[in-house]
Design a protein around this motif. Structure first.
Motif, PDB file in Angstrom:
ATOM      1  N   PRO A 149       1.186  -4.831  -3.152  1.00  0.00           N
ATOM      2  CA  PRO A 149       1.362  -3.379  -3.138  1.00  0.00           C
ATOM      3  C   PRO A 149       0.443  -2.657  -4.110  1.00  0.00           C
ATOM      4  CG  PRO A 149       3.328  -4.487  -3.998  1.00  0.00           C
ATOM      5  CD  PRO A 149       2.454  -5.532  -3.428  1.00  0.00           C
ATOM      6  N   ILE A 150       0.175  -3.255  -5.271  1.00  0.00           N
ATOM      7  CA  ILE A 150      -0.721  -2.584  -6.225  1.00  0.00           C
ATOM      8  C   ILE A 150      -2.102  -2.425  -5.609  1.00  0.00           C
ATOM      9  CG2 ILE A 150      -1.835  -2.766  -8.477  1.00  0.00           C
ATOM     10  CD1 ILE A 150       0.543  -4.212  -9.517  1.00  0.00           C
ATOM     11  N   ILE A 152      -3.002  -2.368  -2.450  1.00  0.00           N
ATOM     12  CA  ILE A 152      -3.018  -1.382  -1.360  1.00  0.00           C
ATOM     13  C   ILE A 152      -2.993   0.029  -1.930  1.00  0.00           C
ATOM     14  CG2 ILE A 152      -1.656  -0.410   0.520  1.00  0.00           C
ATOM     15  CD1 ILE A 152      -1.189  -3.003   1.587  1.00  0.00           C
ATOM     16  N   TYR A 153      -2.162   0.212  -2.961  1.00  0.00           N
ATOM     17  CA  TYR A 153      -2.071   1.550  -3.547  1.00  0.00           C
ATOM     18  C   TYR A 153      -3.432   1.983  -4.091  1.00  0.00           C
ATOM     19  CZ  TYR A 153      -0.496   5.474  -6.324  1.00  0.00           C
ATOM     20  OH  TYR A 153      -0.331   6.727  -6.853  1.00  0.00           O
ATOM     21  N   LEU A 157      -5.008   3.569  -0.650  1.00  0.00           N
ATOM     22  CA  LEU A 157      -4.456   4.916  -0.704  1.00  0.00           C
ATOM     23  C   LEU A 157      -5.235   5.820  -1.641  1.00  0.00           C
ATOM     24  CD1 LEU A 157      -0.643   4.187  -0.680  1.00  0.00           C
ATOM     25  CD2 LEU A 157      -2.059   5.069   1.162  1.00  0.00           C
ATOM     26  N   LYS A 158      -5.612   5.305  -2.814  1.00  0.00           N
ATOM     27  CA  LYS A 158      -6.262   6.192  -3.788  1.00  0.00           C
ATOM     28  C   LYS A 158      -7.771   6.229  -3.598  1.00  0.00           C
ATOM     29  CE  LYS A 158      -2.830   7.829  -5.219  1.00  0.00           C
ATOM     30  NZ  LYS A 158      -2.508   9.226  -5.092  1.00  0.00           N
TER      31      LYS A 158
END
Lengths: 307, 311
Positions: A149-150, A152-153, A157-158
């Motif tokens: 998840p880190i 992907i974030y 996403l960022k």
């Protein structure tokens, strides 16, 4: 050496058998058969279906047929949930994917880990060493289900740099995050093992002799110190491989890579016992095989082990 | 006696000697304590871990919302009004379906810590006894016991635990059973090795000569001497257990609602990160990482302290 191979095989085969037996009987104790549904089937229909899958036979006979099917035809049986697809189909579809990123992660973790460990040991008690130790300490606490998840974030996403999931035939953009997520905690372990092993080797007598002879430092490291350093690393490769296989389940779910892990967890959640049993045995077989290989590699590398 | 002129001085010297002996005679544990205290990272980690534990115990008294209550007023719009805030009493914000993350984090932390400690304790009890008996008795018993461990250790335990959780009711007890079944294997190997080294020491021979039974020797004389190794390994086992539980919970196969663990919370948070609800991942993750890293440091410090050879 041959003796040793035979002895290890004698352990590996019962291991697999025990795994199969445990899993098989666990499945049998599970509440409800694979065809119990909310609307009960007419008894004749149920009897017919069970006869088709051989479920009307006594347990030991089912177990025997199952094992014989795996050994002679590599047949892991049908899926009870999806009538059109067998466990073999699932393996054929998902295994190449899992194997691809799993293998790359394995290689990356080993190479990065060993290099980092060696550098930290050579520059012992310098800033570089402390940074490496700190980094590996934190990285070890970052298992794949935390990394995924880190990553992907941050990257999807960022920064918008990498696709957040999918496989796309194994294009490199789709490989980066799965490989990083899967290899982080393992490269950290490899680095820590390498570092402490290298420090021990560098303090040993034969290295002092090499230094006394006036050999250049690079020759000492590459020709003399590296091989004994790698021995503990080799013995860690087995557990690392097991960890990667387990971790691939998370990767498949999180990055939708289409490997076996997704099917595995789905079968667990849907109680598709046949698929679960088949995949558990596949994972177990891989583990046993790989442990056998690393043990043999270790025995071959280490002149002290002569069975 | 006649040669001594000043009995008071003799007494003083005797006192000094007695005192000096007391000062010099430090036990292994005092030595280890001294070394441990000098390891700043380890001592710091002890305090951090104690802080987290204290928080998990005292924290609920400050909670405004319970871990099961759903904040109906805010649940429809968690992304905008669910952030951590002191005004509405959700110190850590809301989770994805509108429950208070502060209470849930405390609950998850306690569950994870409990899984870690209980798992490690099971490993210590079974592994130590098994390894000590195997090593001390020796012969074919040793062979049989260790071959069994060889076989069990090669089984990918995570899959068997998942299988157990699927087939039987998902519960903490089942999780303990599953983890406990496999966690003691490494411990038994380590303990066996140490026992083999201890077996031929004089004090064991003395006990034998005095006619002490083998089981009593194992429990009373061998096991206390294994304590150092066991303590070190058990500390390093706790984070491993926590990670294993988190992994299973992450897959949605671990503890069941309304109970939760850090792994389950991380899983939830990882799911909602796409909607920018970062705190739902960040807070449980911070707790998870702090606990695991602290335990790593403590274990490492203990190893350096108790086993100075193996640095």
């Amino acid at each position: 050496m041959l003796n040793y191979v035979i002895r290890r095989l004698l352990v590996a085969v019962p291991t697999l058998l025990i795994l199969i037996i445990i899993c098989f009987y666990l499945m049998q104790t599970a509440p409800g058969g694979p065809f119990t549904s909310e609307r009960p089937l007419p008894p004749q229909v149920l009897a017919n279906i069970e006869a088709k899958y051989g479920l009307d036979q006594p347990h030991y006979k089912q177990l025997y047929n199952y094992v014989v099917g795996i050994v002679t035809q590599f047949d892991f049986g049908p899926s009870y949930q999806y009538k059109d697809r067998s466990v073999n189909d699932i393996i054929a579809q998902g295994f190449p994917v899992t194997l691809t990123y799993g293998f790359i992660s394995f290689v990356v973790a080993t190479i990065v880990g060993v290099s980092l460990g060696v550098v930290a040991a050579i520059r012992h008690n310098t800033a570089l060493d402390y940074i490496a130790v700190g980094a590996t300490f934190s990285a070890q606490a970052l298992p794949n289900f935390v990394m995924a998840p880190i990553l992907i974030y941050v990257f999807t996403l960022k920064l918008g740099l990498l696709p957040g999931g999918g496989w796309n035939g194994g294009q490199w953009q789709y490989l980066i995050m799965p490989v990083i997520a899967l290899s982080t905690s393992f490269f950290a372990s490899v680095a820590r093992i390498t570092r402490s092993s290298m420090l021990e080797v560098l303090n040993s007598n034969f290295i002092r002799t090499a230094r006394a002879k006036g050999l250049p430092e690079t020759t000492i490291i590459w020709r003399h110190a590296l091989k004994p350093t790698l021995m503990p690393v080799v013995s860690y490769l087995g557990p690392a491989f097991v960890g990667m296989i387990t971790g691939s389940v998370v990767i498949d779910i999180y990055f939708s890579t289409g490997g076996i892990g997704r099917f595995y967890v789905n079968s667990a959640l849907n109680r598709d016992y046949a698929v679960m049993l088949g995949l558990t045995i596949l994972y177990g077989g891989l583990t046993v095989l790989f442990n056998l290989l690393t043990d043999l590699l270790y025995a071959w590398l280490d002149p002290k082990i002569r069975y | 006696m006649g040669m001594v002129k000043d009995p008071e001085r003799v007494e003083a010297i005797a006192d000094n000697i007695a005192d000096a002996r007391e000062v010099k005679g430090r036990s292994l544990w005092q030595d280890a304590m001294g070394r441990f205290v000098h390891n700043k990272a380890a001592v710091g980690s002890v305090f951090i871990l104690a802080g987290i534990l204290l928080f998990a115990i005292v924290g609920p008294y400050f909670a405004v919302w319970s871990n099961e209550e759903i904040d109906w007023a805010r649940m429809g719009n968690v992304a905008d009004v669910g952030q951590p805030s002191f005004e509405n009493g959700h110190f850590f914000g809301l989770d994805s379906i509108g429950r208070d993350l502060y209470s849930r984090t405390i609950q998850g932390t306690l569950t994870s810590l409990m899984v870690g400690v209980v798992g490690a304790m099971v490993a210590v009890v079974i592994g130590t006894l098994y390894g000590a008996i195997s090593g001390f008795v020796g012969g074919w018993v040793d062979n049989l016991m260790m071959r069994t461990v060889d076989i069990l250790i090669a089984i990918p335990y995570m899959f068997v635990i998942i299988l157990l959780m699927v087939i039987f009711e998902r519960s903490l007890i089942m999780l303990f059973v599953g983890i406990g079944m496999f966690s003691w294997l490494d411990m038994s190997r380590i303990v066996r090795g140490q026992t083999l080294a201890l077996k031929h020491k004089e004090f064991i021979e003395a006990a034998r000569a005095a006619g002490v039974g083998w089981f009593v020797i194992v429990v009373r004389h061998i096991m206390p001497n294994l304590l150092g190794v066991v303590v070190v390994y058990a500390t390093l086992l706790v984070p491993g257990m926590i990670m294993a539980e988190s992994f299973i919970s992450f897959l949605g196969l671990g503890v069941q609602e309304p109970n939760t663990s850090l792994g389950a919370l991380i899983s939830d948070g990882a799911g909602t990160i796409l909607y920018d609800q970062v705190w739902q991942l960040a807070i449980p993750l911070t707790f998870f990482l702090t606990i695991v890293i602290s335990l790593f440091f403590i274990g490492d410090g203990l190893r350096d302290a108790l086993d100075p050879k193996d640095r």
